[in-house]
Design a protein around this motif. Structure first.
Motif, PDB file in Angstrom:
ATOM      1  N   SER A 259      12.842 -87.868  14.459  1.00 56.23           N
ATOM      2  CA  SER A 259      12.785 -86.496  14.945  1.00 56.23           C
ATOM      3  C   SER A 259      11.350 -86.012  15.135  1.00 56.23           C
ATOM      4  O   SER A 259      11.021 -85.401  16.163  1.00 56.23           O
ATOM      5  CB  SER A 259      13.526 -85.557  13.987  1.00 56.23           C
ATOM      6  OG  SER A 259      13.543 -84.238  14.492  1.00 56.23           O
TER       7      SER A 259
ATOM      8  N   GLN B 239       9.594 -85.297  18.730  1.00 60.71           N
ATOM      9  CA  GLN B 239       9.145 -83.925  18.953  1.00 60.71           C
ATOM     10  C   GLN B 239       7.684 -83.900  19.398  1.00 60.71           C
ATOM     11  O   GLN B 239       7.318 -83.153  20.309  1.00 60.71           O
ATOM     12  CB  GLN B 239       9.317 -83.092  17.687  1.00 60.71           C
ATOM     13  CG  GLN B 239       8.923 -81.632  17.866  1.00 60.71           C
ATOM     14  CD  GLN B 239       9.133 -80.804  16.602  1.00 60.71           C
ATOM     15  OE1 GLN B 239       9.547 -81.320  15.573  1.00 60.71           O
ATOM     16  NE2 GLN B 239       8.840 -79.530  16.683  1.00 60.71           N
TER      17      GLN B 239
ATOM     18  N   THR C 160      18.769 -76.689  18.556  1.00 60.29           N
ATOM     19  CA  THR C 160      18.982 -77.307  17.245  1.00 60.29           C
ATOM     20  C   THR C 160      20.088 -76.629  16.439  1.00 60.29           C
ATOM     21  O   THR C 160      20.963 -77.311  15.894  1.00 60.29           O
ATOM     22  CB  THR C 160      17.667 -77.319  16.442  1.00 60.29           C
ATOM     23  OG1 THR C 160      16.698 -78.102  17.140  1.00 60.29           O
ATOM     24  CG2 THR C 160      17.871 -77.922  15.058  1.00 60.29           C
TER      25      THR C 160
ATOM     26  N   ALA D 102      14.858 -85.148  19.666  1.00 54.55           N
ATOM     27  CA  ALA D 102      14.287 -84.530  18.461  1.00 54.55           C
ATOM     28  C   ALA D 102      15.235 -83.472  17.898  1.00 54.55           C
ATOM     29  O   ALA D 102      15.442 -83.395  16.677  1.00 54.55           O
ATOM     30  CB  ALA D 102      12.933 -83.906  18.788  1.00 54.55           C
TER      31      ALA D 102
ATOM     32  N   THR E  58      18.386 -85.284  16.339  1.00 52.69           N
ATOM     33  CA  THR E  58      18.115 -85.982  15.082  1.00 52.69           C
ATOM     34  C   THR E  58      17.759 -85.013  13.959  1.00 52.69           C
ATOM     35  O   THR E  58      18.132 -85.234  12.800  1.00 52.69           O
ATOM     36  CB  THR E  58      16.978 -87.008  15.272  1.00 52.69           C
ATOM     37  OG1 THR E  58      15.861 -86.386  15.932  1.00 52.69           O
ATOM     38  CG2 THR E  58      17.452 -88.178  16.104  1.00 52.69           C
ATOM     39  N   TRP E  59      17.033 -83.939  14.287  1.00 52.12           N
ATOM     40  CA  TRP E  59      16.719 -82.949  13.239  1.00 52.12           C
ATOM     41  C   TRP E  59      18.001 -82.280  12.742  1.00 52.12           C
ATOM     42  O   TRP E  59      18.171 -82.053  11.555  1.00 52.12           O
ATOM     43  CB  TRP E  59      15.750 -81.899  13.768  1.00 52.12           C
ATOM     44  CG  TRP E  59      15.347 -80.900  12.720  1.00 52.12           C
ATOM     45  CD1 TRP E  59      15.953 -79.715  12.433  1.00 52.12           C
ATOM     46  CD2 TRP E  59      14.265 -81.021  11.792  1.00 52.12           C
ATOM     47  NE1 TRP E  59      15.319 -79.086  11.395  1.00 52.12           N
ATOM     48  CE2 TRP E  59      14.285 -79.861  10.984  1.00 52.12           C
ATOM     49  CE3 TRP E  59      13.296 -81.991  11.584  1.00 52.12           C
ATOM     50  CZ2 TRP E  59      13.338 -79.666   9.968  1.00 52.12           C
ATOM     51  CZ3 TRP E  59      12.357 -81.789  10.580  1.00 52.12           C
ATOM     52  CH2 TRP E  59      12.397 -80.630   9.788  1.00 52.12           C
TER      53      TRP E  59
END
Length: 254
Positions: free
Chosen positions: A38, A42, A61, A115, A118-119
């Motif tokens: 992540s 990013q 997100t 990013a 995955t975050w």
């Protein structure tokens, strides 16, 4: 630097560093997915895209967290959460404006989407970590995983480092801030906050990033703040308040 800072805090606070074998896979996944993939995607996405695109894509997100929380943690997707996501997303768009996405930014956009995904997944996995483990310990081990995965890719570049430049006060102060404040404290406080809130509701605090970024741009870079900033901030605050008012604090396990 982040790992060293967390280890010092852990030693001072006399943390227990023991982790059961059955929980190691989860911690490794958190380190690989969140602290490694992540963060790298990013950084790459930010370099290859515009700031506006980055702010808009990053604001997805919380929506991904709601989805993963539903799949993994079986948290309900309520109408209030859906309305909150819409309001907060509108607020982000009002603040950053309409980002013009052209072909030169597509790779950066794809990287930022990875990013965000995955975050979100990492944040939901943090909720699966047994409550008896201190977040200082969990965060330290997950950052250690990132160090182990990323180090082989950085060894070749060590000979190109200008160590004299790194010793300049402006450089090492920046590195200390990135390592200790942004990484160590940032991850620690995020994981700690997820202990107190449900995963989906905790994700709504992600919407404060464009607010803080715009404010710091005004404070440090003399950038102008217009009416759109205050309108967008209002939408974001309303969206976040809708979900946290009914989110009861979760009791920690002994």
């Amino acid at each position: 630097m982040a790992l060293l800072a967390l280890l010092i805090i852990g030693v001072i606070t006399k943390q227990s560093w023991r982790v059961a074998k059955r929980d190691w896979l989860l911690i490794i996944l958190i380190g690989l997915i969140g602290n490694t993939i992540s963060i790298v995607t990013q950084e790459v996405g930010t370099m290859l895209s515009s700031a506006q695109m980055g702010a808009i894509i990053t604001s997805t997100t919380p929506a991904f967290m709601v989805l993963f929380a539903r799949i993994i943690l079986k948290e309900k997707i309520t109408a209030k959460k859906a309305i909150s996501i819409v309001l907060a997303t509108i607020g982000v768009c009002v603040i950053v404006g309409n980002a013009q996405i052209d072909t030169s930014n597509q790779l950066g956009g794809i990287s930022l989407i990875i990013a965000a995904l995955t975050w979100s997944l990492m944040s939901v996995l943090v909720k699966r970590v047994p409550g008896q483990y201190s977040q200082i310990v969990v965060t330290s081990y997950s950052i250690l995983v990132a160090v182990a995965f990323l180090t082989p890719f950085t060894l070749g570049g060590l000979t190109k480092l200008d160590f004299l430049a790194i010793m300049q006060p402006s450089i090492w102060r920046g590195l200390l801030y990135l390592g200790v404040v942004s990484t160590a404290c940032g991850f620690l406080l995020w994981n700690r906050g997820l202990q107190k809130l449900s995963a989906s509701n905790g994700g709504f605090f992600f919407f404060f990033q464009p607010i803080v970024g715009t404010f710091l741009g005004w404070l440090l870079l003399d950038e102008q703040i217009g009416l759109s900033f205050w309108m967008g901030t209002t939408f974001i605050f309303i969206g976040v308040l809708l979900v946290i008012r009914d989110d009861k604090p979760q009791k920690e396990k002994p």
